[in-house]
Design an enzyme around this catalytic site. Structure first.
Site, PDB file in Angstrom:
ATOM      1  N   HIS A 160       0.817  -1.226   0.000  1.00 19.44           N
ATOM      2  CA  HIS A 160       0.000   0.000   0.000  1.00 19.44           C
ATOM      3  C   HIS A 160       0.844   1.266   0.000  1.00 19.44           C
ATOM      4  CE1 HIS A 160      -4.038  -1.847   0.954  1.00 19.44           C
ATOM      5  NE2 HIS A 160      -3.220  -2.872   1.033  1.00 19.44           N
ATOM      6  N   ASP A 367       3.331   9.677  -0.579  1.00 24.60           N
ATOM      7  CA  ASP A 367       2.168   8.865  -0.198  1.00 24.60           C
ATOM      8  C   ASP A 367       1.928   7.818  -1.273  1.00 24.60           C
ATOM      9  OD1 ASP A 367      -0.067   8.033   1.201  1.00 24.60           O
ATOM     10  OD2 ASP A 367      -0.919  10.044   1.410  1.00 24.60           O
TER      11      ASP A 367
HETATM   12  P1  ADP Z   1      -3.302   6.276   5.117  1.00 26.82           P
HETATM   13  O1  ADP Z   1      -3.634   4.905   4.636  1.00 26.82           O
HETATM   14  O2  ADP Z   1      -1.849   6.584   5.056  1.00 26.82           O
HETATM   15  O3  ADP Z   1      -3.859   6.579   6.439  1.00 26.82           O
HETATM   16  P2  ADP Z   1      -5.227   7.359   3.142  1.00 26.82           P
HETATM   17  O4  ADP Z   1      -5.501   8.765   2.766  1.00 26.82           O
HETATM   18  O5  ADP Z   1      -5.059   6.434   1.994  1.00 26.82           O
HETATM   19  O6  ADP Z   1      -3.967   7.357   4.111  1.00 26.82           O
HETATM   20  O7  ADP Z   1      -6.438   6.811   4.000  1.00 26.82           O
HETATM   21  C1  ADP Z   1      -6.836   7.420   5.177  1.00 26.82           C
HETATM   22  C2  ADP Z   1      -8.190   6.882   5.581  1.00 26.82           C
HETATM   23  O8  ADP Z   1      -8.421   7.252   6.927  1.00 26.82           O
HETATM   24  C3  ADP Z   1      -9.333   7.463   4.762  1.00 26.82           C
HETATM   25  O9  ADP Z   1     -10.334   6.500   4.555  1.00 26.82           O
HETATM   26  C4  ADP Z   1      -9.848   8.603   5.643  1.00 26.82           C
HETATM   27  O10 ADP Z   1     -11.216   8.843   5.511  1.00 26.82           O
HETATM   28  C5  ADP Z   1      -9.545   8.089   7.027  1.00 26.82           C
HETATM   29  N1  ADP Z   1      -9.244   9.224   7.918  1.00 26.82           N
HETATM   30  C6  ADP Z   1      -8.162  10.027   7.875  1.00 26.82           C
HETATM   31  N2  ADP Z   1      -8.244  10.978   8.822  1.00 26.82           N
HETATM   32  C7  ADP Z   1      -9.404  10.781   9.460  1.00 26.82           C
HETATM   33  C8  ADP Z   1     -10.052  11.416  10.561  1.00 26.82           C
HETATM   34  N3  ADP Z   1      -9.510  12.454  11.192  1.00 26.82           N
HETATM   35  N4  ADP Z   1     -11.238  10.933  10.944  1.00 26.82           N
HETATM   36  C9  ADP Z   1     -11.785   9.862  10.312  1.00 26.82           C
HETATM   37  N5  ADP Z   1     -11.224   9.218   9.295  1.00 26.82           N
HETATM   38  C10 ADP Z   1     -10.041   9.658   8.872  1.00 26.82           C
HETATM   39  O1  F6P Z   2      -0.557   1.781   4.171  1.00 27.16           O
HETATM   40  C1  F6P Z   2      -0.751   2.697   5.192  1.00 27.16           C
HETATM   41  C2  F6P Z   2      -0.903   2.050   6.559  1.00 27.16           C
HETATM   42  O2  F6P Z   2       0.257   1.559   7.083  1.00 27.16           O
HETATM   43  C3  F6P Z   2      -1.904   0.940   6.530  1.00 27.16           C
HETATM   44  O3  F6P Z   2      -1.382  -0.319   6.764  1.00 27.16           O
HETATM   45  C4  F6P Z   2      -2.914   1.391   7.510  1.00 27.16           C
HETATM   46  O4  F6P Z   2      -4.070   1.650   6.754  1.00 27.16           O
HETATM   47  C5  F6P Z   2      -2.540   2.764   8.006  1.00 27.16           C
HETATM   48  O5  F6P Z   2      -1.310   3.044   7.459  1.00 27.16           O
HETATM   49  C6  F6P Z   2      -2.656   2.919   9.495  1.00 27.16           C
HETATM   50  O6  F6P Z   2      -1.498   2.571  10.171  1.00 27.16           O
HETATM   51  P1  F6P Z   2      -1.444   1.760  11.525  1.00 27.16           P
HETATM   52  O7  F6P Z   2      -2.004   0.401  11.235  1.00 27.16           O
HETATM   53  O8  F6P Z   2      -0.006   1.748  11.878  1.00 27.16           O
HETATM   54  O9  F6P Z   2      -2.293   2.489  12.505  1.00 27.16           O
END
Ligand code: ADP
Ligand code: F6P
Length: 458
Positions: A160, A367
């Site tokens: 991912h 990212d």
């Molecule tokens: P990552 O996997 O690195 O966290 P992404 O942008 O791909 O980044 O996904 C983040 C996910 O977490 C999204 O589905 C988003 O809606 C959720 N998310 C991020 N910040 C918040 C928040 N403050 N409250 C609720 N959901 C959140």
């Molecule tokens: O790919 C991003 C990621 O490491 C995912 O495995 C997971 O969605 C997210 O970050 C949250 O991280 P953690 O599992 O360390 O809280």
């Protein structure tokens, strides 16, 4: 014991145990769960992962239409495997080494040990000749370990996060073992073609694999390598945003913020997300009088993440300092310049914020994909809104109609935000209609279907 046709493995289960939420479970944070939750619900597989607590091994659990098999992690595993090797070695290194990665042999041993535990759990749960789909950087050794005990299985691995260029990856003392672990899969998938190429090149140069960027061979075993850009359940997001209760809440949010133009950031509180740079770009607009807190407000919602890792603690402190500095300088009674919420929003509330936001500011320094950008676009059922997006998010390769910025260029980013605020209405609607079409066409069902199709053919 029932054996499953499809087993999904990720470090985390889609739900984590919590003292607060109903039934003792709450949704796990992050993009992996956002994407995979709807996939597993429709495919009726088993999800193997950690429940977020220390030391609770337990039987298979059914919750919210999902079958979940918890893998136990003891406190020492959480420290050395998760906080250590996953979050302080692989995470920074694979994200452009924007923080120094630490190479600790004890963490590596723990990584090996925990990967073995996951591989054993999967070997017991999956039916003969069926498929296991392994996710993300926590479990890179599992494909090879699983193949050694269950050569009958089809094994897929999807990363991912980005895969770094060879010269960065080469720093890892255990680089060949990591690559051999991944090469144990039949299909290895990445977010972008660049990541796939980086992996194949590293495999040829550092792990004695042979072949092309898309087909590798190692000791007679063939591996398909490709990009499979992940996405969201676009229909679900649209349905959520179309709910009258969500629309009403969006109007209420706007009115509570004095009907100013809203710039919105939503992220896990992570140093890769470029939250500080985004705040400083907004500050630049305020200090140069290109924006004023009477007319616009920046709202940053950051969900706490990996809080015991020092780099995350430092990032939080820095963000809070910058928010304080901006508000001290530019807020007025009734018009606070930056609203900062350190919390996890529910899905309805999140959709309401997306609908209320005039400009979504997504500015990661690095990212894999960034699903927040896709969620924003998808939730704009009204055709409104504008997206400012970092060129260093995987999503920028698909969402070409966003206003693309370089988060290292503060003036450029400030100009991008300003441009988004002043887009002529016809251009804004045109851009959003194309963005929406892209996300609807390439949704998470398409992503999982394409990956599992490739695995079936492998
Ligand atoms: P990552 O996997 O690195 O966290 P992404 O942008 O791909 O980044 O996904 C983040 C996910 O977490 C999204 O589905 C988003 O809606 C959720 N998310 C991020 N910040 C918040 C928040 N403050 N409250 C609720 N959901 C959140
Ligand atoms: O790919 C991003 C990621 O490491 C995912 O495995 C997971 O969605 C997210 O970050 C949250 O991280 P953690 O599992 O360390 O809280």
């Amino acid at each position: 014991m029932r054996r499953h046709d499809l087993v999904i493995m990720a470090n985390r289960l889609p739900m984590r145990r919590s003292g607060r939420a109903s039934g003792g479970w709450e949704r796990s944070p992050g993009g992996l769960v956002t994407a995979l939750h709807p996939v597993l619900r429709t495919r009726e597989g088993l999800w193997i992962g950690w429940d977020g607590t220390s030391g609770r091994a337990s039987r298979t659990i059914e919750h919210d239409g999902l079958q979940m098999k918890p893998v136990a992690l003891a406190t020492r595993d959480i420290d050395a495997f998760y906080h250590g090797f996953c979050n302080r070695t692989i995470w920074p290194l694979f994200h452009d080494a924007i923080r120094p990665a630490e190479f600790n042999p004890r963490w590596w041993e723990a990584y090996h040990r925990v990967n073995e535990r996951f591989a054993k759990a999967a070997a017991r749960q999956v039916a003969r000749n069926r498929a296991v789909w392994i996710h993300d950087f926590h479990l890179l050794l599992v494909p090879q370990m699983l193949r050694a005990t269950r050569p009958d299985l089809r094994i897929g691995l999807f990363l991912h996060i980005p895969f770094p260029p060879e010269e960065i990856f080469a720093r890892v003392p255990w680089r060949a073992s990591l690559l051999h672990g991944m090469i144990g899969a039949d299909v290895v998938g990445f977010q972008t073609w660049k990541d796939a190429q980086n992996f194949s090149r590293a495999s040829r140069h550092l792990a004695d694999a042979e072949g092309t960027d898309s087909n590798l061979t190692f000791h007679g075993h063939k591996v398909r390598v490709n990009s499979f850009p992940i996405s969201i359940d676009a229909k679900e997001m649209e349905t959520l945003a179309a709910r009258p209760s969500v629309q009403k809440r969006a109007v209420e949010i706007k009115s509570r913020l004095g009907n100013r133009r809203i710039l919105l950031g939503v992220d896990r509180l992570d140093y890769t997300k470029g939250i500080e740079a985004r705040l400083v770009a907004f500050e630049r607009l305020l200090e140069t009088h290109q924006a004023s807190s009477d007319r616009c407000v920046l709202v940053q919602v950051a969900v706490p993440s990996r809080e015991t890792v020092p780099e995350y603690e430092q990032t939080r402190t820095r963000i809070e300092e910058i928010v304080g500095r901006i508000n001290g300088e530019f807020s007025h009674p009734g018009s606070v310049a930056v609203h900062y919420f350190r919390r996890n929003l529910g899905r309805e509330e999140l959709a309401a914020w997306y609908l209320a936001a005039d400009v979504m500011v997504v500015t990661p320094l690095c990212d894999g994909m960034n699903l927040v950008a896709k969620e924003y676009v998808s939730s704009r059922v009204d055709g409104g809104g504008a997206l400012v997006l970092s060129e260093f998010a995987g999503a920028a390769q698909e969402l070409r109609q966003a206003i693309i910025v370089n988060p290292y260029d503060i003036d450029g980013m400030a100009a991008g935000i300003r441009r988004a605020l002043h887009l002529p209405r016809s251009e804004q609607r045109f851009r959003m209609s194309i963005l929406r079409m892209v996300v609807r066409r390439h949704d998470v069902q398409e992503w999982s279907g394409t990956f599992l199709g490739a695995l079936e053919r492998a």
